[in-house]
Design a protein around this motif. Structure first.
Motif, PDB file in Angstrom:
ATOM      1  N   PHE A   1      -3.044 -12.661 -11.804  1.00  0.00           N
ATOM      2  CA  PHE A   1      -4.107 -12.299 -12.967  1.00  0.00           C
ATOM      3  C   PHE A   1      -4.986 -11.819 -12.911  1.00  0.00           C
ATOM      4  CE2 PHE A   1      -6.434 -13.276 -16.960  1.00  0.00           C
ATOM      5  CZ  PHE A   1      -5.434 -12.887 -17.640  1.00  0.00           C
ATOM      6  N   GLY A   2      -5.070 -10.388 -14.026  1.00  0.00           N
ATOM      7  CA  GLY A   2      -6.637  -9.941 -13.720  1.00  0.00           C
ATOM      8  C   GLY A   2      -6.637  -8.614 -12.870  1.00  0.00           C
ATOM      9  N   LEU A   3      -5.895  -8.442 -11.925  1.00  0.00           N
ATOM     10  CA  LEU A   3      -5.478  -7.501 -10.677  1.00  0.00           C
ATOM     11  C   LEU A   3      -4.491  -6.662 -11.008  1.00  0.00           C
ATOM     12  CD1 LEU A   3      -5.266 -10.052  -7.210  1.00  0.00           C
ATOM     13  CD2 LEU A   3      -6.940  -9.236  -8.600  1.00  0.00           C
ATOM     14  N   SER A   4      -4.838  -5.650 -10.913  1.00  0.00           N
ATOM     15  CA  SER A   4      -4.695  -4.127 -10.941  1.00  0.00           C
ATOM     16  C   SER A   4      -4.700  -3.076  -9.828  1.00  0.00           C
ATOM     17  CB  SER A   4      -5.515  -3.337 -12.360  1.00  0.00           C
ATOM     18  OG  SER A   4      -6.611  -3.108 -11.928  1.00  0.00           O
ATOM     19  N   ALA A   5      -4.059  -2.220  -9.843  1.00  0.00           N
ATOM     20  CA  ALA A   5      -3.506  -1.518  -9.048  1.00  0.00           C
ATOM     21  C   ALA A   5      -5.159  -0.466  -8.549  1.00  0.00           C
ATOM     22  CB  ALA A   5      -2.373   0.062  -9.050  1.00  0.00           C
ATOM     23  N   VAL A   6      -5.357  -0.314  -6.852  1.00  0.00           N
ATOM     24  CA  VAL A   6      -6.250  -0.025  -6.684  1.00  0.00           C
ATOM     25  C   VAL A   6      -6.505   1.421  -6.360  1.00  0.00           C
ATOM     26  CG1 VAL A   6      -8.791   0.378  -5.952  1.00  0.00           C
ATOM     27  CG2 VAL A   6      -7.686  -1.501  -6.710  1.00  0.00           C
ATOM     28  N   VAL A   7      -6.810   2.743  -6.583  1.00  0.00           N
ATOM     29  CA  VAL A   7      -6.738   4.205  -6.612  1.00  0.00           C
ATOM     30  C   VAL A   7      -7.748   4.188  -5.287  1.00  0.00           C
ATOM     31  CG1 VAL A   7      -6.141   6.483  -6.741  1.00  0.00           C
ATOM     32  CG2 VAL A   7      -5.137   4.425  -8.654  1.00  0.00           C
ATOM     33  N   SER A   8      -7.428   4.550  -4.157  1.00  0.00           N
ATOM     34  CA  SER A   8      -8.257   4.823  -2.884  1.00  0.00           C
ATOM     35  C   SER A   8      -8.448   6.426  -3.146  1.00  0.00           C
ATOM     36  CB  SER A   8      -8.229   4.696  -1.818  1.00  0.00           C
ATOM     37  OG  SER A   8      -9.420   4.904  -1.023  1.00  0.00           O
ATOM     38  N   PRO A   9      -9.975   6.967  -3.642  1.00  0.00           N
ATOM     39  CA  PRO A   9      -9.946   7.947  -3.273  1.00  0.00           C
ATOM     40  C   PRO A   9     -10.061   9.240  -1.873  1.00  0.00           C
ATOM     41  CG  PRO A   9     -11.708   7.903  -3.752  1.00  0.00           C
ATOM     42  CD  PRO A   9     -11.096   6.196  -4.277  1.00  0.00           C
ATOM     43  N   VAL A  10      -8.893  10.265  -2.087  1.00  0.00           N
ATOM     44  CA  VAL A  10      -9.019  10.978  -0.517  1.00  0.00           C
ATOM     45  C   VAL A  10     -10.251  11.798   0.179  1.00  0.00           C
ATOM     46  CG1 VAL A  10      -7.404  12.288   1.046  1.00  0.00           C
ATOM     47  CG2 VAL A  10      -6.745  11.113  -0.961  1.00  0.00           C
TER      48      VAL A  10
ATOM     49  N   LEU B   1       0.734  -1.552  -0.023  1.00  0.00           N
ATOM     50  CA  LEU B   1      -0.581  -0.130  -0.257  1.00  0.00           C
ATOM     51  C   LEU B   1       0.929   1.367  -0.270  1.00  0.00           C
ATOM     52  CD1 LEU B   1      -2.502   0.993   0.141  1.00  0.00           C
ATOM     53  CD2 LEU B   1      -2.517   0.917   2.692  1.00  0.00           C
ATOM     54  N   ASN B   2       0.491   1.639  -1.130  1.00  0.00           N
ATOM     55  CA  ASN B   2       1.720   3.559  -1.135  1.00  0.00           C
ATOM     56  C   ASN B   2       0.931   4.482  -0.213  1.00  0.00           C
ATOM     57  OD1 ASN B   2       2.528   6.178  -1.835  1.00  0.00           O
ATOM     58  ND2 ASN B   2       3.137   5.219  -3.696  1.00  0.00           N
ATOM     59  N   ASN B   3       0.663   4.606   0.941  1.00  0.00           N
ATOM     60  CA  ASN B   3      -0.390   5.621   1.488  1.00  0.00           C
ATOM     61  C   ASN B   3      -0.095   6.862   0.898  1.00  0.00           C
ATOM     62  OD1 ASN B   3      -0.726   3.834   3.416  1.00  0.00           O
ATOM     63  ND2 ASN B   3       0.977   3.990   4.602  1.00  0.00           N
ATOM     64  N   ALA B   4       0.926   7.198   0.239  1.00  0.00           N
ATOM     65  CA  ALA B   4       1.141   8.925  -0.250  1.00  0.00           C
ATOM     66  C   ALA B   4       0.549   9.086  -1.699  1.00  0.00           C
ATOM     67  CB  ALA B   4       2.964   9.046  -0.695  1.00  0.00           C
ATOM     68  N   ALA B   5       0.391   7.807  -2.746  1.00  0.00           N
ATOM     69  CA  ALA B   5      -0.392   8.005  -3.621  1.00  0.00           C
ATOM     70  C   ALA B   5      -1.901   7.045  -3.191  1.00  0.00           C
ATOM     71  CB  ALA B   5       0.073   6.953  -4.358  1.00  0.00           C
ATOM     72  N   GLN B   6      -2.029   6.981  -2.443  1.00  0.00           N
ATOM     73  CA  GLN B   6      -3.578   6.029  -1.890  1.00  0.00           C
ATOM     74  C   GLN B   6      -3.905   5.147  -3.035  1.00  0.00           C
ATOM     75  OE1 GLN B   6      -5.763   6.653   0.987  1.00  0.00           O
ATOM     76  NE2 GLN B   6      -3.750   8.112   2.025  1.00  0.00           N
ATOM     77  N   THR B   7      -2.717   4.298  -3.143  1.00  0.00           N
ATOM     78  CA  THR B   7      -3.019   2.675  -4.352  1.00  0.00           C
ATOM     79  C   THR B   7      -2.418   2.109  -3.154  1.00  0.00           C
ATOM     80  OG1 THR B   7      -2.395   4.699  -6.006  1.00  0.00           O
ATOM     81  CG2 THR B   7      -2.221   2.595  -6.312  1.00  0.00           C
TER      82      THR B   7
END
Length: 303
Positions: free
Chosen positions: A127-136, A34-40
């Motif tokens: 397979f089929g999983l991509s990065a998920v971005v959570s809005p702030v 989890l990238n806290n800075a990018a919320q990803t």
């Protein structure tokens, strides 16, 4: 022939693909993060690195080319050798870009440097999983223009019913979000623990199962200690070459012998065999320092 594509296909199924007389592409697994800075949130991946010391032909790539290109083993080996020669010539003057793998180049010490394509995930379970971005989530303060009045009675203040329902829903949402965060942390801990266990050095193992064994006989003899750890000197396509290698190693003072055929039909020859794993690893390190850097450890597990 697109050799880079064949290497790419094999990396989805194997942890190491060796290109003879060039180097090996080795995969390593990276857990979810989890990238806290990018919320990803990034799923688990299996990325590749390059090891220029892994040049010994283990037969994997040649056998795959044989089956896909419909060639003989010798024709496949020659075709790979020609392509490797072209790669080496190109590296002398410029970078070498391999489709879906990455870019190779030479540094000032004339060593190959590899920059992988990190967007390629070789882990089939992801397979089929991509990065998920959570809005702030912002919580600005707002003023209430038309506040809802509280109806007063003689004994107590009565809050309208729909406000109580709204407050209850807000509490449930807060508890659900806290439960999800706790679940996410536990998942990350389990992935890190699994990744720690996978750091142990990968050792090829071969299993031999004997069907219809003979009846057990009780004899008054000393049982021979099973030696299941073998320091391998090489694998040969022709049995006569394996016999010649055994005679050479015995003459050099090793307890060499033929171990058997591997899954590619190559005859395996050992420097020596051991009953204890630590003894085998110590001997392997000594062999790599003094005799052959291509030696490796084979474990035969009897079931």
């Amino acid at each position: 022939m697109n050799l880079a594509k064949h290497i790419n296909d094999l990396l989805y199924r194997y942890d190491c693909v060796i290109v003879p007389n060039f180097g090996g592409f080795v995969t390593h697994q990276v857990g979810a993060k989890l990238n806290n800075a990018a919320q990803t949130f990034y799923p688990p991946t299996k990325q590749i690195a390059f090891n220029g010391h892994l040049k010994h032909n283990d037969g994997l790539l040649a056998n795959y080319v044989t089956s896909v290109e419909h060639l003989s083993f010798e024709q496949a080996s020659n075709a790979i050798s020609l392509i490797v020669g072209k790669w080496q010539d190109q590296l002398k003057t410029s970078e070498l870009s391999l489709d879906k793998l990455g870019v190779l180049s030479l540094n000032t010490q004339q060593q190959i440097v590899f920059e992988p394509k990190k967007e390629i995930n070789f882990l089939t379970t992801s397979f089929g999983l991509s990065a998920v971005v959570s809005p702030v989530m912002n919580n600005p303060k707002t003023s209430i223009n038309n506040p809802i009045p509280i109806v007063k009675t003689a004994s107590r203040e009565v809050i309208p019913t729909f406000i109580k329902y709204a407050a209850t829903a807000a509490i449930l949402l807060t508890l659900s979000f806290a439960g999800y965060s706790s679940y996410e942390q536990n998942e990350q801990k389990e992935m890190l623990a699994s990744q720690q266990k996978a750091l142990e050095k990968k050792i090829q193992s071969a299993t031999f199962v004997i069907s219809n064994p003979l009846p057990t006989l009780k004899l008054n003899v000393v049982r021979e200690v099973s030696k299941q750890y073998h320091v391998i000197a090489g694998a040969f396509q022709f049995a006569k070459n394996a016999d010649r290698k055994v005679k050479q190693l015995i003459a050099d003072g090793f307890n060499s012998k033929i171990i058997g055929l591997n899954k590619w039909g190559l005859t395996q020859v050992s420097f020596d065999s051991f009953a204890e794993k630590n003894d085998a690893i110590n001997h392997l390190n000594k062999i790599r320092q003094t005799v052959s850097k291509e030696a490796w450890l084979l474990v035969q597990t009897n079931k």
